[in-house]
Enzyme design. Structure first.
Site, PDB file in Angstrom:
ATOM      1  CG  ASP A 192       0.590  -4.111   2.060  1.00  0.00           C
ATOM      2  OD1 ASP A 192       0.683  -4.930   2.787  1.00  0.00           O
ATOM      3  OD2 ASP A 192       1.348  -3.087   1.802  1.00  0.00           O
TER       4      ASP A 192
ATOM      5  CD  GLU B  76       0.802  -1.154   8.040  1.00  0.00           C
ATOM      6  OE1 GLU B  76       0.474  -0.492   9.160  1.00  0.00           O
ATOM      7  OE2 GLU B  76       1.157  -0.756   7.068  1.00  0.00           O
TER       8      GLU B  76
ATOM      9  CE  LYS C  36       3.532  -5.937   3.798  1.00  0.00           C
ATOM     10  NZ  LYS C  36       3.073  -4.825   4.447  1.00  0.00           N
TER      11      LYS C  36
ATOM     12  CD  GLU D 264       8.008  -0.463   7.410  1.00  0.00           C
ATOM     13  OE1 GLU D 264       7.263  -0.962   6.901  1.00  0.00           O
ATOM     14  OE2 GLU D 264       8.197   1.006   7.153  1.00  0.00           O
TER      15      GLU D 264
ATOM     16  CG  ASP E  98      -0.427  -0.011   2.519  1.00  0.00           C
ATOM     17  OD1 ASP E  98       0.746   0.002   2.783  1.00  0.00           O
ATOM     18  OD2 ASP E  98      -1.187   0.263   3.676  1.00  0.00           O
ATOM     19  CB  SER E  99       4.598   1.617  -0.275  1.00  0.00           C
ATOM     20  OG  SER E  99       4.764   0.601  -1.155  1.00  0.00           O
TER      21      SER E  99
HETATM   22  O1  KIV Z   1       3.469  -0.894   1.924  1.00  0.00           O
HETATM   23  C1  KIV Z   1       4.636  -1.593   1.371  1.00  0.00           C
HETATM   24  O2  KIV Z   1       5.418  -1.387   0.233  1.00  0.00           O
HETATM   25  C2  KIV Z   1       5.294  -2.326   2.412  1.00  0.00           C
HETATM   26  C3  KIV Z   1       6.834  -2.694   2.501  1.00  0.00           C
HETATM   27  C4  KIV Z   1       7.712  -1.630   2.254  1.00  0.00           C
HETATM   28  C5  KIV Z   1       7.029  -3.821   3.725  1.00  0.00           C
HETATM   29  O3  KIV Z   1       4.722  -2.658   3.254  1.00  0.00           O
END
Ligand code: KIV
Length: 264
Positions: A82, A113, A111, A180, A43-44
Site C-alpha cells: 500500500d 485508494e 496499491k 471494499e 496500511d492497515s
Molecule cells: O490496508 C489493508 O490492509 C487493505 C486491505 C484490507 C484491503 O487495504
C-alpha cells in the site's frame, strides 16, 4: 519454486478464486506464502502494528520497512504494498514514492485508494511500468473516524458512479481492483463488467478473490468493533494469554529456565 506473476493472477479470473491476506512481518509472510496467491502489506498496519486509530499517520518509511521484511519471504505469492495517505497527490510524487517502495522492497505492485480524481495517477504510474492495484468502495484513508464508515453503493446514483469509476480505473491500466465494503449486487456487477480480477473485502463471494487482514482471521485484532465482513479462524488472543500466563508462572516458580535451557 515459481513466483506468481500478475499475468497468472489475472488468468484466474472466472477460474479458481484468488486468495489474499495481509502480512506485516517476515515470520507471518513465510507461513502464508505457502497458501495464498497474493500477500498485501496493507496500511492497515497503522492499527494492527502501531495501534493507530486510522491510517492517516502511516508513513512511507513504515510501509518500506514492513514491505521489505514481508517481500523477501514471499517466494511464491504475488506481492502488493500500500502507498500511504498523502504520498500520491500528483503524478510526480506518486511515481517517485512508488519507485522508492518498489526498489527498496522488491514488491511486484503497489496499491492506491482511488476515486474519480486520481484515475490520471493510475494511468501515469502504469505508463511508467508500475503495476497498480486500485482500491474502491470504502477507502479507509479518507476517514479519521472509522465509525463514520458506511457501506458503499446504497445511495441513489452511487451505484452507477462506482461502476463508471471501476471501468475507468481498468481503462487507466489497473492490474487488479479491491472492492471494499460495498453492496453485494454492486460488487457482482463490477466483477462481471471488468476484465481484470476483483478482490473483495466485505463485497461478495462472486468477486474473483477475497482478502482479509491476517490479525482478524487469527483473532488477535486490537480493534473493539469488528466489521461484519471479518471472519476469525482462530483465537490467538486466548493462546497468547495462556502461554504468557504459564511463562510468568514458570519464571516465578523457578521452573524456567530448566536444565535444558542453560549452558554448562
Ligand atoms: O490496508 C489493508 O490492509 C487493505 C486491505 C484490507 C484491503 O487495504
Amino acid at each position: 519454486m515459481t513466483k506468481k506473476t500478475i499475468k497468472a493472477i489475472q488468468q484466474q479470473k472466472g477460474g479458481r478464486k484468488i486468495t489474499c491476506l495481509t502480512a506485516y512481518t517476515s515470520s507471518v509472510a513465510k507461513i502464508i506464502d505457502n497458501y495464498v496467491d497474493i500477500v498485501l502489506v496493507g496500511d492497515s498496519l497503522g492499527s494492527t502494528i502501531y495501534g493507530m486509530k486510522n491510517t492517516q499517520k502511516v508513513t512511507l518509511g513504515m510501509m518500506k520497512a514492513h514491505g521489505r521484511a514481508v517481500s523477501q519471504y514471499c517466494k511464491k505469492s504475488f506481492t502488493i504494498i500500500d502507498m500511504p495517505f498523502n504520498t500520491y497527490n500528483n503524478n510526480k510524487e506518486a511515481l517517485a514514492n512508488a519507485k522508492s517502495i518498489i526498489n527498496y522492497t522488491k514488491c511486484q505492485s503497489i496499491k492506491i485508494e482511488t476515486d474519480k480524481n486520481n484515475i490520471g495517477i493510475v494511468k501515469y504510474l502504469t505508463k511508467n511500468k508500475v503495476k497498480v492495484v486500485s482500491h474502491i468502495g470504502v477507502t479507509p484513508q479518507k476517514y479519521k473516524n472509522f465509525n463514520k464508515i458506511r457501506t458503499a453503493g446504497k445511495l441513489p446514483n452511487e451505484k452507477e458512479k462506482i461502476i463508471k469509476l471501476a471501468l475507468n480505473l481498468e481503462k487507466a491500466g489497473s492490474c487488479l481492483i479491491v472492492l471494499e465494503c460495498m453492496k453485494e449486487t454492486l460488487a457482482n456487477e463490477i466483477s462481471k463488467k471488468l476484465k481484470i480480477p476483483t478482490i473483495g473485502i466485505g463485497a461478495s463471494k462472486d468477486c474473483d478473490g477475497q482478502i482479509l487482514v491476517i490479525d482478524d482471521i487469527l483473532g488477535i485484532s486490537s480493534s473493539e468493533k469488528k466489521p461484519k465482513f471479518v471472519k476469525s479462524y482462530a483465537n490467538f488472543e486466548s493462546i497468547i494469554n495462556k502461554s504468557v500466563k504459564k511463562y510468568c508462572l514458570d519464571v516465578i516458580q523457578k521452573k524456567f529456565p530448566s536444565k535444558k535451557n542453560v549452558y554448562k
